[in-house]
Design a protein around this motif. Structure first.
Motif, mmCIF file in Angstrom:
data_model
loop_
_atom_site.group_PDB
_atom_site.id
_atom_site.type_symbol
_atom_site.label_atom_id
_atom_site.label_comp_id
_atom_site.label_asym_id
_atom_site.label_seq_id
_atom_site.Cartn_x
_atom_site.Cartn_y
_atom_site.Cartn_z
ATOM 1 N N ILE A 148 3.648 14.739 12.792
ATOM 2 C CA ILE A 148 4.803 15.693 12.171
ATOM 3 C C ILE A 148 6.048 15.450 12.677
ATOM 4 C CG2 ILE A 148 2.886 17.344 11.298
ATOM 5 C CD1 ILE A 148 3.498 18.926 13.879
ATOM 6 N N GLY A 149 7.265 16.097 12.320
ATOM 7 C CA GLY A 149 8.352 16.219 12.981
ATOM 8 C C GLY A 149 9.529 16.230 12.092
ATOM 9 N N ALA A 150 10.615 16.195 12.600
ATOM 10 C CA ALA A 150 11.951 15.950 11.858
ATOM 11 C C ALA A 150 12.017 14.587 11.008
ATOM 12 C CB ALA A 150 13.039 16.156 12.571
ATOM 13 N N GLU A 159 5.069 9.811 20.357
ATOM 14 C CA GLU A 159 5.398 10.582 21.218
ATOM 15 C C GLU A 159 6.972 10.714 21.393
ATOM 16 O OE1 GLU A 159 3.674 9.028 24.784
ATOM 17 O OE2 GLU A 159 1.714 9.026 23.948
ATOM 18 N N GLN A 160 7.521 11.252 20.342
ATOM 19 C CA GLN A 160 8.974 11.203 20.092
ATOM 20 C C GLN A 160 9.354 12.644 19.717
ATOM 21 O OE1 GLN A 160 10.798 8.768 17.010
ATOM 22 N NE2 GLN A 160 12.169 8.018 18.696
ATOM 23 N N PRO A 161 8.834 13.905 20.134
ATOM 24 C CA PRO A 161 9.199 15.035 19.630
ATOM 25 C C PRO A 161 10.655 15.513 20.071
ATOM 26 C CG PRO A 161 7.746 15.197 21.460
ATOM 27 C CD PRO A 161 7.972 13.941 21.157
ATOM 28 N N PRO A 162 11.277 16.218 18.920
ATOM 29 C CA PRO A 162 11.057 16.922 17.920
ATOM 30 C C PRO A 162 10.991 15.942 16.759
ATOM 31 C CG PRO A 162 13.213 17.398 18.366
ATOM 32 C CD PRO A 162 12.885 16.558 19.552
ATOM 33 N N TYR A 163 11.278 14.780 16.784
ATOM 34 C CA TYR A 163 11.497 13.906 15.885
ATOM 35 C C TYR A 163 10.088 13.462 15.058
ATOM 36 C CZ TYR A 163 16.060 13.548 17.880
ATOM 37 O OH TYR A 163 17.249 14.047 18.349
ATOM 38 N N LEU A 164 9.078 13.145 15.860
ATOM 39 C CA LEU A 164 7.773 12.710 15.472
ATOM 40 C C LEU A 164 6.769 12.889 16.575
ATOM 41 C CD1 LEU A 164 6.916 11.601 12.866
ATOM 42 C CD2 LEU A 164 6.972 9.131 14.055
ATOM 43 N N TRP A 165 5.666 13.433 16.409
ATOM 44 C CA TRP A 165 4.563 13.556 17.152
ATOM 45 C C TRP A 165 3.223 13.896 16.473
ATOM 46 C CZ3 TRP A 165 7.600 17.693 16.050
ATOM 47 C CH2 TRP A 165 7.299 18.965 16.005
ATOM 48 N N LEU A 166 2.199 13.835 17.386
ATOM 49 C CA LEU A 166 0.739 13.990 16.586
ATOM 50 C C LEU A 166 0.424 15.648 16.335
ATOM 51 C CD1 LEU A 166 -1.287 11.066 18.412
ATOM 52 C CD2 LEU A 166 -0.724 11.432 16.043
ATOM 53 N N ASP A 167 0.201 16.057 15.530
ATOM 54 C CA ASP A 167 0.004 17.407 15.065
ATOM 55 C C ASP A 167 -1.399 17.818 15.924
ATOM 56 O OD1 ASP A 167 -0.427 19.945 14.300
ATOM 57 O OD2 ASP A 167 -0.300 19.515 12.423
ATOM 58 N N SER A 210 6.096 17.101 27.659
ATOM 59 C CA SER A 210 7.568 16.892 27.397
ATOM 60 C C SER A 210 7.925 15.720 26.351
ATOM 61 C CB SER A 210 8.142 16.300 28.750
ATOM 62 O OG SER A 210 9.434 15.846 28.646
ATOM 63 N N PRO A 211 9.067 15.927 25.653
ATOM 64 C CA PRO A 211 9.665 14.769 24.713
ATOM 65 C C PRO A 211 10.359 13.992 25.621
ATOM 66 C CG PRO A 211 11.048 16.831 24.749
ATOM 67 C CD PRO A 211 9.850 17.222 25.453
ATOM 68 N N SER A 212 10.813 12.674 24.937
ATOM 69 C CA SER A 212 11.385 11.730 25.620
ATOM 70 C C SER A 212 12.472 10.886 25.037
ATOM 71 C CB SER A 212 10.357 10.776 26.209
ATOM 72 O OG SER A 212 9.765 10.097 25.121
#
Length: 271
Positions: free
Chosen positions: A53-55, A37-45, A266-268
């Motif tokens: 997926i993510g940066a 739960e860390q978009p845009p760095y990492l999240w579940l597709d 929301s990202p966090s």
């Protein structure tokens, strides 16, 4: 009879006790995990259940190719679970972590950072107010996207300290800024930039200097069977090479736009 079988027994014993063979087999493939739960760095597709997926995921893939390593990125369920799995040695690498004091006891953080995460106040270009630091925000009404955790996770940025409204979506927060209902929008720089661009507002807004910046790091579990000085040196060299190529900005912009297009929560920013 004893002499006949003794060489065979010794050979078998040597094979069982050989640390080189065991280490090589264990480290032919590394396993990584991270906060889902860390978009845009990492999240579940949402299109591929269980895949992250993510940066950070993109950068890890580039790192693996650069070093000719096999690295699998798997889901651990949550940020605490990911940290616990890597700290215990069950998983080798933790992706996108802050080097807090307690984490340093069980993790070796690799320099340089994968990304530098920045939280900024965005304002309308024609309504920029004098700004020398976070304390100058007290006199102005701000807005955040509902659910963002950075306002409650960082001191002095807290909901009780700053006058902040909450908007249900990032797009609505930007529209409130456009309508003049608030003086600034607090958010992660790349995410807000992508949202403003999608609304055709990028020319209307600008970021003030960052309120805070934190490095997001790749870490190796100290109890991982693959954690050696040689591996850490290779990872550091690979990250230095990728950092010099200036890929971070493009990866973040592309994945921020990707996340927004999926319409996810929301990202966090998490300590």
């Amino acid at each position: 009879m004893q002499n006949r079988f003794l060489p065979v027994l010794l050979a078998l014993l040597a094979g069982l006790l050989s640390p080189v063979a065991g280490a090589t087999g264990a480290c032919e493939r590394l396993v990584a995990t991270g906060d889902p739960e860390q978009p845009p760095y990492l999240w579940l597709d949402p299109q591929t259940p269980g895949q992250m997926i993510g940066a950070s995921a993109d950068l890890l893939e580039l790192l693996a190719k650069t070093l000719d390593l096999k690295i699998d990125l798997i889901r651990s369920g949550s940020r605490p679970a990911a940290e616990q799995h890597v700290a215990s040695g069950r998983i080798d690498l933790l992706l996108g972590s802050f080097p807090g004091g307690a984490r340093r006891e069980s993790l070796d953080f690799i320099e340089p950072a994968l990304f530098v995460q920045s939280v900024v106040a965005w304002v309308r270009r024609e309504r920029v107010f004098p700004y020398g630091g976070w304390s100058d925000l007290y006199a102005h009404q701000g807005v955040i996207q509902a659910g963002d955790r950075f306002t409650r996770g960082f001191d002095p940025l807290s909901a009780t300290s700053l006058p902040l409204k909450e908007a249900p979506t990032l797009n609505e927060a930007l529209r409130m800024l456009r309508r003049g209902e608030v003086a600034y929008l607090l958010g992660e720089r790349q995410v807000v930039q992508a949202a403003a661009e999608s609304l055709g507002m990028l020319a209307e807004v600008q970021p003030l200097p960052p309120l805070l910046s934190e490095g997001l790091y790749l870490a190796v579990g100290r109890d991982s069977a693959c954690n050696t000085p040689e591996l850490r040196a290779r990872l550091a060299a690979g990250l230095t090479e990728l950092n010099a190529a200036g890929l971070a900005g493009n990866l973040l912009q592309r994945n921020a736009a990707r996340w927004l297009a999926q319409g996810l929560p929301s990202p966090s920013v998490v300590k």
